[in-house]
Design a protein around this motif. Structure first.
Motif, mmCIF file in Angstrom:
data_model
loop_
_atom_site.group_PDB
_atom_site.id
_atom_site.type_symbol
_atom_site.label_atom_id
_atom_site.label_comp_id
_atom_site.label_asym_id
_atom_site.label_seq_id
_atom_site.Cartn_x
_atom_site.Cartn_y
_atom_site.Cartn_z
ATOM 1 N N ARG A 58 43.589 13.491 -65.411
ATOM 2 C CA ARG A 58 43.607 12.750 -64.141
ATOM 3 C C ARG A 58 44.063 11.312 -64.356
ATOM 4 N NH1 ARG A 58 38.007 14.701 -61.347
ATOM 5 N NH2 ARG A 58 38.710 16.786 -60.782
ATOM 6 N N THR A 59 43.624 10.718 -65.447
ATOM 7 C CA THR A 59 43.997 9.336 -65.738
ATOM 8 C C THR A 59 45.499 9.214 -65.934
ATOM 9 O OG1 THR A 59 41.858 8.940 -66.758
ATOM 10 C CG2 THR A 59 43.621 7.406 -67.304
ATOM 11 N N VAL A 60 46.099 10.127 -66.678
ATOM 12 C CA VAL A 60 47.544 10.086 -66.904
ATOM 13 C C VAL A 60 48.297 10.281 -65.593
ATOM 14 C CG1 VAL A 60 49.471 11.301 -68.009
ATOM 15 C CG2 VAL A 60 47.415 10.778 -69.311
ATOM 16 N N VAL A 61 47.834 11.196 -64.752
ATOM 17 C CA VAL A 61 48.489 11.437 -63.463
ATOM 18 C C VAL A 61 48.380 10.200 -62.568
ATOM 19 C CG1 VAL A 61 48.382 12.794 -61.340
ATOM 20 C CG2 VAL A 61 48.244 13.939 -63.556
ATOM 21 N N ILE A 62 47.208 9.594 -62.504
ATOM 22 C CA ILE A 62 47.013 8.404 -61.677
ATOM 23 C C ILE A 62 47.896 7.257 -62.172
ATOM 24 C CG2 ILE A 62 45.353 6.605 -61.060
ATOM 25 C CD1 ILE A 62 43.216 8.838 -60.942
ATOM 26 N N CYS A 63 47.930 7.046 -63.477
ATOM 27 C CA CYS A 63 48.768 5.977 -64.029
ATOM 28 C C CYS A 63 50.252 6.244 -63.772
ATOM 29 C CB CYS A 63 48.515 5.821 -65.521
ATOM 30 S SG CYS A 63 46.899 5.121 -65.901
ATOM 31 N N GLY A 64 50.664 7.489 -63.878
ATOM 32 C CA GLY A 64 52.056 7.844 -63.585
ATOM 33 C C GLY A 64 52.425 7.591 -62.139
ATOM 34 N N VAL A 65 51.531 7.931 -61.230
ATOM 35 C CA VAL A 65 51.796 7.690 -59.812
ATOM 36 C C VAL A 65 51.867 6.189 -59.526
ATOM 37 C CG1 VAL A 65 50.797 7.919 -57.504
ATOM 38 C CG2 VAL A 65 50.849 9.888 -59.024
ATOM 39 N N VAL A 66 50.970 5.430 -60.121
ATOM 40 C CA VAL A 66 50.984 3.971 -59.922
ATOM 41 C C VAL A 66 52.285 3.368 -60.444
ATOM 42 C CG1 VAL A 66 49.896 1.813 -60.651
ATOM 43 C CG2 VAL A 66 48.488 3.705 -59.865
ATOM 44 N N ILE A 67 52.745 3.828 -61.599
ATOM 45 C CA ILE A 67 53.989 3.311 -62.169
ATOM 46 C C ILE A 67 55.181 3.686 -61.292
ATOM 47 C CG2 ILE A 67 55.597 3.585 -64.099
ATOM 48 C CD1 ILE A 67 53.120 3.695 -65.910
ATOM 49 N N VAL A 107 58.674 0.172 -55.226
ATOM 50 C CA VAL A 107 58.500 -1.105 -54.519
ATOM 51 C C VAL A 107 59.399 -2.180 -55.130
ATOM 52 C CG1 VAL A 107 56.862 -2.972 -54.078
ATOM 53 C CG2 VAL A 107 56.186 -0.611 -53.688
ATOM 54 N N LEU A 108 59.437 -2.269 -56.457
ATOM 55 C CA LEU A 108 60.279 -3.277 -57.098
ATOM 56 C C LEU A 108 61.760 -3.040 -56.827
ATOM 57 C CD1 LEU A 108 58.508 -3.772 -60.525
ATOM 58 C CD2 LEU A 108 58.746 -5.439 -58.697
ATOM 59 N N LEU A 109 62.195 -1.793 -56.877
ATOM 60 C CA LEU A 109 63.605 -1.511 -56.619
ATOM 61 C C LEU A 109 64.015 -1.851 -55.193
ATOM 62 C CD1 LEU A 109 64.233 1.818 -58.548
ATOM 63 C CD2 LEU A 109 65.202 -0.426 -59.024
#
Length: 71
Positions: free
Chosen positions: A41-50, A56-58
């Motif tokens: 879950r942590t990896v999925v959440i971090c991937g979605v945030v990234i 947003v930056l693009l």
């Protein structure tokens, strides 16, 4: 590339603070999430945030890049 030479040191110090200085804080947050939510879950959440941060930056940097002139 788009920064005057007299401000280049300030820009690079801000970059280093963001890239290197914030890593331990992020590692603590991810470690806490991993111990409470599980690694998958942590990896999925971090991937979605990234991915969301990249989108947003693009979308916001396209307008900034058009105004900048290379020196």
């Amino acid at each position: 590339m788009f920064v005057n030479d007299d401000l280049r040191g300030r820009v690079m110090s801000t970059y280093q603070l963001a890239a290197v200085g914030m890593t331990p804080i992020g590692a603590l947050e991810v470690g806490y999430m991993g111990s409470h939510l599980g690694p998958m879950r942590t990896v999925v959440i971090c991937g979605v945030v990234i991915l969301l941060s990249g989108v947003v930056l693009l979308t916001r940097l396209k307008s900034v890049g058009m105004d900048a002139e290379p020196t």
